[in-house]
Design an enzyme around this catalytic site. Structure first.
Site, PDB file in Angstrom:
ATOM      1  N   GLY A   1       0.859  -1.183   0.000  1.00  0.00           N
ATOM      2  CA  GLY A   1       0.000   0.000   0.000  1.00  0.00           C
ATOM      3  C   GLY A   1       0.896   1.233   0.000  1.00  0.00           C
ATOM      4  O   GLY A   1       2.047   1.187  -0.444  1.00  0.00           O
ATOM      5  N   ARG A   2       0.346   2.316   0.557  1.00  0.00           N
ATOM      6  CA  ARG A   2       1.112   3.581   0.578  1.00  0.00           C
ATOM      7  C   ARG A   2       2.440   3.429   1.293  1.00  0.00           C
ATOM      8  O   ARG A   2       3.478   3.865   0.808  1.00  0.00           O
ATOM      9  CB  ARG A   2       0.309   4.657   1.305  1.00  0.00           C
ATOM     10  CG  ARG A   2      -0.628   5.377   0.421  1.00  0.00           C
ATOM     11  CD  ARG A   2      -1.222   6.598   1.124  1.00  0.00           C
ATOM     12  NE  ARG A   2      -2.517   6.840   0.553  1.00  0.00           N
ATOM     13  CZ  ARG A   2      -3.658   6.397   1.052  1.00  0.00           C
ATOM     14  NH1 ARG A   2      -3.660   5.700   2.164  1.00  0.00           N
ATOM     15  NH2 ARG A   2      -4.786   6.652   0.450  1.00  0.00           N
TER      16      ARG A   2
ATOM     17  N   SER B   1       3.763  -3.529  11.039  1.00  0.00           N
ATOM     18  CA  SER B   1       2.306  -3.450  10.847  1.00  0.00           C
ATOM     19  C   SER B   1       1.562  -3.617  12.172  1.00  0.00           C
ATOM     20  O   SER B   1       1.356  -2.635  12.888  1.00  0.00           O
ATOM     21  CB  SER B   1       1.854  -4.488   9.819  1.00  0.00           C
ATOM     22  OG  SER B   1       2.176  -5.793  10.238  1.00  0.00           O
ATOM     23  N   ARG B   2       1.239  -4.833  12.536  1.00  0.00           N
ATOM     24  CA  ARG B   2       0.605  -5.116  13.824  1.00  0.00           C
ATOM     25  C   ARG B   2       1.147  -6.448  14.333  1.00  0.00           C
ATOM     26  O   ARG B   2       1.390  -7.362  13.538  1.00  0.00           O
ATOM     27  CB  ARG B   2      -0.917  -5.216  13.672  1.00  0.00           C
ATOM     28  CG  ARG B   2      -1.633  -3.889  13.474  1.00  0.00           C
ATOM     29  CD  ARG B   2      -1.541  -2.978  14.687  1.00  0.00           C
ATOM     30  NE  ARG B   2      -2.240  -1.727  14.497  1.00  0.00           N
ATOM     31  CZ  ARG B   2      -1.701  -0.606  14.019  1.00  0.00           C
ATOM     32  NH1 ARG B   2      -0.408  -0.569  13.701  1.00  0.00           N
ATOM     33  NH2 ARG B   2      -2.423   0.489  13.884  1.00  0.00           N
TER      34      ARG B   2
ATOM     35  N   ARG C   1      -2.282  -8.118  -2.342  1.00  0.00           N
ATOM     36  CA  ARG C   1      -3.507  -8.711  -2.884  1.00  0.00           C
ATOM     37  C   ARG C   1      -3.599  -8.455  -4.389  1.00  0.00           C
ATOM     38  O   ARG C   1      -3.940  -9.304  -5.167  1.00  0.00           O
ATOM     39  CB  ARG C   1      -4.731  -8.085  -2.199  1.00  0.00           C
ATOM     40  CG  ARG C   1      -5.204  -8.850  -1.000  1.00  0.00           C
ATOM     41  CD  ARG C   1      -6.345  -8.150  -0.365  1.00  0.00           C
ATOM     42  NE  ARG C   1      -5.999  -6.749  -0.108  1.00  0.00           N
ATOM     43  CZ  ARG C   1      -6.790  -5.874   0.488  1.00  0.00           C
ATOM     44  NH1 ARG C   1      -7.973  -6.229   0.863  1.00  0.00           N
ATOM     45  NH2 ARG C   1      -6.399  -4.638   0.707  1.00  0.00           N
TER      46      ARG C   1
ATOM     47  N   GLU D   1       1.033  -5.015  23.688  1.00  0.00           N
ATOM     48  CA  GLU D   1       2.004  -3.913  23.740  1.00  0.00           C
ATOM     49  C   GLU D   1       1.787  -3.171  25.047  1.00  0.00           C
ATOM     50  O   GLU D   1       0.658  -2.757  25.311  1.00  0.00           O
ATOM     51  CB  GLU D   1       1.815  -2.963  22.558  1.00  0.00           C
ATOM     52  CG  GLU D   1       2.315  -3.561  21.262  1.00  0.00           C
ATOM     53  CD  GLU D   1       2.016  -2.713  20.026  1.00  0.00           C
ATOM     54  OE1 GLU D   1       1.429  -1.621  20.189  1.00  0.00           O
ATOM     55  OE2 GLU D   1       2.354  -3.130  18.930  1.00  0.00           O
TER      56      GLU D   1
ATOM     57  N   HIS E   1       6.363   0.580  19.310  1.00  0.00           N
ATOM     58  CA  HIS E   1       5.326   1.036  18.361  1.00  0.00           C
ATOM     59  C   HIS E   1       5.460   2.548  18.082  1.00  0.00           C
ATOM     60  O   HIS E   1       4.603   3.339  18.476  1.00  0.00           O
ATOM     61  CB  HIS E   1       3.925   0.693  18.880  1.00  0.00           C
ATOM     62  CG  HIS E   1       2.901   0.712  17.791  1.00  0.00           C
ATOM     63  ND1 HIS E   1       1.771  -0.046  17.816  1.00  0.00           N
ATOM     64  CD2 HIS E   1       2.831   1.403  16.618  1.00  0.00           C
ATOM     65  CE1 HIS E   1       1.041   0.180  16.729  1.00  0.00           C
ATOM     66  NE2 HIS E   1       1.676   1.076  15.987  1.00  0.00           N
ATOM     67  N   ILE E   2       6.539   2.879  17.389  1.00  0.00           N
ATOM     68  CA  ILE E   2       6.843   4.300  17.188  1.00  0.00           C
ATOM     69  C   ILE E   2       6.861   4.688  15.702  1.00  0.00           C
ATOM     70  O   ILE E   2       7.483   5.680  15.317  1.00  0.00           O
ATOM     71  CB  ILE E   2       8.210   4.674  17.829  1.00  0.00           C
ATOM     72  CG1 ILE E   2       9.296   3.678  17.380  1.00  0.00           C
ATOM     73  CG2 ILE E   2       8.098   4.731  19.344  1.00  0.00           C
ATOM     74  CD1 ILE E   2      10.705   4.100  17.746  1.00  0.00           C
ATOM     75  N   GLY E   3       6.136   3.903  14.883  1.00  0.00           N
ATOM     76  CA  GLY E   3       6.141   4.178  13.440  1.00  0.00           C
ATOM     77  C   GLY E   3       5.824   5.630  13.099  1.00  0.00           C
ATOM     78  O   GLY E   3       6.458   6.228  12.229  1.00  0.00           O
TER      79      GLY E   3
END
Ligand SMILES: O=C(O)C(=O)CO
Length: 475
Positions: A307-308, A390-391, A329, A420, A439-441
């Site tokens: 994706g982006r 991602s997750r 996909r 988390e 989790h610092i994206g």
């Protein structure tokens, strides 16, 4: 006097000065939207009882000036946001007590008024008498709720202010210009006072938690604005069953998240964690001449989820002269692939077998939950590194621990885990071949500010009945 004469259901109503409107929608807040039937106008009104809450941005400008007016508004908003210019207000005195809040900006307003005047003269059409206009405010100012009509800001629920899980102090002045903020603590302590006033929830880092109890307690809630791209923390079907909209900020996050992806890739390739330990350890007497790590240049990166953010990662990896594979996909357009030098793998298995670094950039959905499990890890090279931005739920974490302990893969770099944070005794926190970040994206000053501004816009758009920049729907 601006007088509405309502005839039978669905039939046009008449304004005394000659403008005819058709009721097109009853809104959830009890107001009604009306469309102007004058051919060149296309204007809209929203009525709450006798009060006109909003008209469309072009303020009943004929089409010729609509684009011009809108362009000016957009540009002025941009300049206002950048602090280059303060939004101006046009206030017209009201003689008859009807309050009309028209979303106009000075240049847009002037342009539209000139155009109206030209068309009016040509068509000899009746003109909306300015004396029937109440207060015209800039679109940058919050409008549209019954609360606002009384001159108050919309009430927005936040988790809190400051650490550990509140919003950043530096965002508070901007938010307070647009909203009246209520914290979860204030709501809990004074539920009766706040419950009917709250119109929006501002969700930062998954807080406040949106559950059925909260939704039931906020009868006038219209929108939940969530920071970031992922919405896996929100029960979209449940929220929409309460007639509440959801927005996110997918456009704002891509650069910072892709930067972190490359940070993790480079740090794990060069074993930065161990290198820093050597450099700072009190035991270090001399550096090892044979200490080595892996090279990124020429290595193969497999991106799962193009994706982006995936595309931005590929852009950056190209600059590091990596060979890039991707699985998605849908195959991206050839020009996108060419721009970042990426080759499509229709089968994820092919990508897993060939990649030195496997990067996970998918959303967490029922389809991607535990996408990478024992079988997939077995397919990876024993020299490969798994990077997850991602997750946590996209990876079977127990299988990952085993694969790392048994040399099935070489290393992992994880910005996301489940839960988390991980319990302090979790094996992933003890492994030399694992980097974990909290989790610092999106956690840069610039990206957080952009997200905060976008969330503000989205809340105002929903409350004002405007087009919503990033509405999330459940399908
Ligand atoms: O955008 C998101 O949802 C993120 O979690 C980025 O790290």
């Amino acid at each position: 006097m601006m007088e509405f004469v309502e005839s039978q259901k669905g039939k046009p109503i008449l304004l005394k000065d000659g403008y005819r409107y058709r009721k097109v929608r009853i809104n959830v807040d009890g107001s009604a939207s009306w469309l102007c039937l004058v051919t060149f106008c296309g204007g809209r009104l929203r009525l709450q009882g006798e009060t006109v809450l909003i008209v469309s941005e072009h303020n009943h400008a004929p089409d010729v000036s609509k684009n011009e007016a809108l362009r000016s508004v957009v540009e002025m908003r941009r300049r206002a946001e950048l602090g280059m210019e303060k939004p101006r207000q046009i206030i017209q005195e009201c003689t008859n007590g009807i309050s009309l809040e028209a979303a106009v900006h000075l240049p847009a307003y002037v342009a539209s008024q000139r155009a109206i005047e030209r068309r009016r003269r040509r068509a000899r059409h009746p003109y909306v008498d300015p004396r029937s206009v109440g207060i015209c405010t800039s679109p940058c100012l919050p409008i549209a709720s019954p609360v606002e009509a009384m001159g108050e800001l919309p009430v927005v629920l936040i988790q809190g202010i400051g650490d550990p899980d509140g919003i950043a102090e530096e965002h508070v002045p901007f938010l307070k210009k647009n909203f009246s903020l209520v914290t979860m603590k204030e709501l809990t302590e004074n539920r009766q006072h706040f419950r009917e006033k709250i119109r929006a929830v501002y969700v930062w880092e998954t807080k406040p938690v949106i559950d059925r109890e909260l939704l039931q307690n906020l009868p006038n809630l219209k929108v939940i604005a969530s920071a970031g791209a992922g919405v896996d923390h929100l029960a979209l079907d449940l929220i929409s069953s309460f007639g509440v909209k959801v927005t996110n900020t997918p456009l704002e996050v891509s650069n910072a998240t892709a930067d972190l992806a490359m940070t993790l890739l480079l740090a794990s390739a060069r074993n930065l964690q161990e290198a820093i330990q050597i450099a700072v350890s009190s035991d270090t007497q001399q550096f090892f001449s044979n200490w080595m790590a892996d090279e990124v240049t020429g290595a193969t990166l497999g991106i799962i989820g193009m994706g982006r953010v995936g595309l931005k990662v590929a852009q950056r990896a190209k600059a590091f002269e990596m060979k890039i594979l991707y699985h998605n996909r849908n195959q991206r357009k050839e020009e996108d692939e060419r721009a970042v030098g990426a080759t499509y793998c229709a089968k994820m298995e092919d990508l897993l077998q060939q990649s030195d670094f496997v990067m996970l950039v998918v959303n967490l959905t029922p389809e991607t939950c535990k996408l990478i499990g024992e079988r997939e890890l077995q397919l990876m090279k024993p020299t490969a590194t798994l990077i997850n931005i991602s997750r946590g739920g996209v990876v079977d974490q127990d299988a990952l621990v085993e694969a790392l302990q048994n040399g099935v893969i070489k290393a992992a770099a994880l910005d996301v885990t489940y839960p988390e944070p991980l319990p302090r005794a979790h094996p992933l926190l003890r492994m030399k071949n694992v980097i974990v970040t909290p989790h610092i994206g999106t956690a840069t000053h610039n990206t957080c500010r952009l997200m905060m501004q976008n969330m503000t816009k989205s809340i105002l758009a929903v409350l004002n009945g405007h087009r919503i920049p990033n509405e999330v729907t459940s399908n």
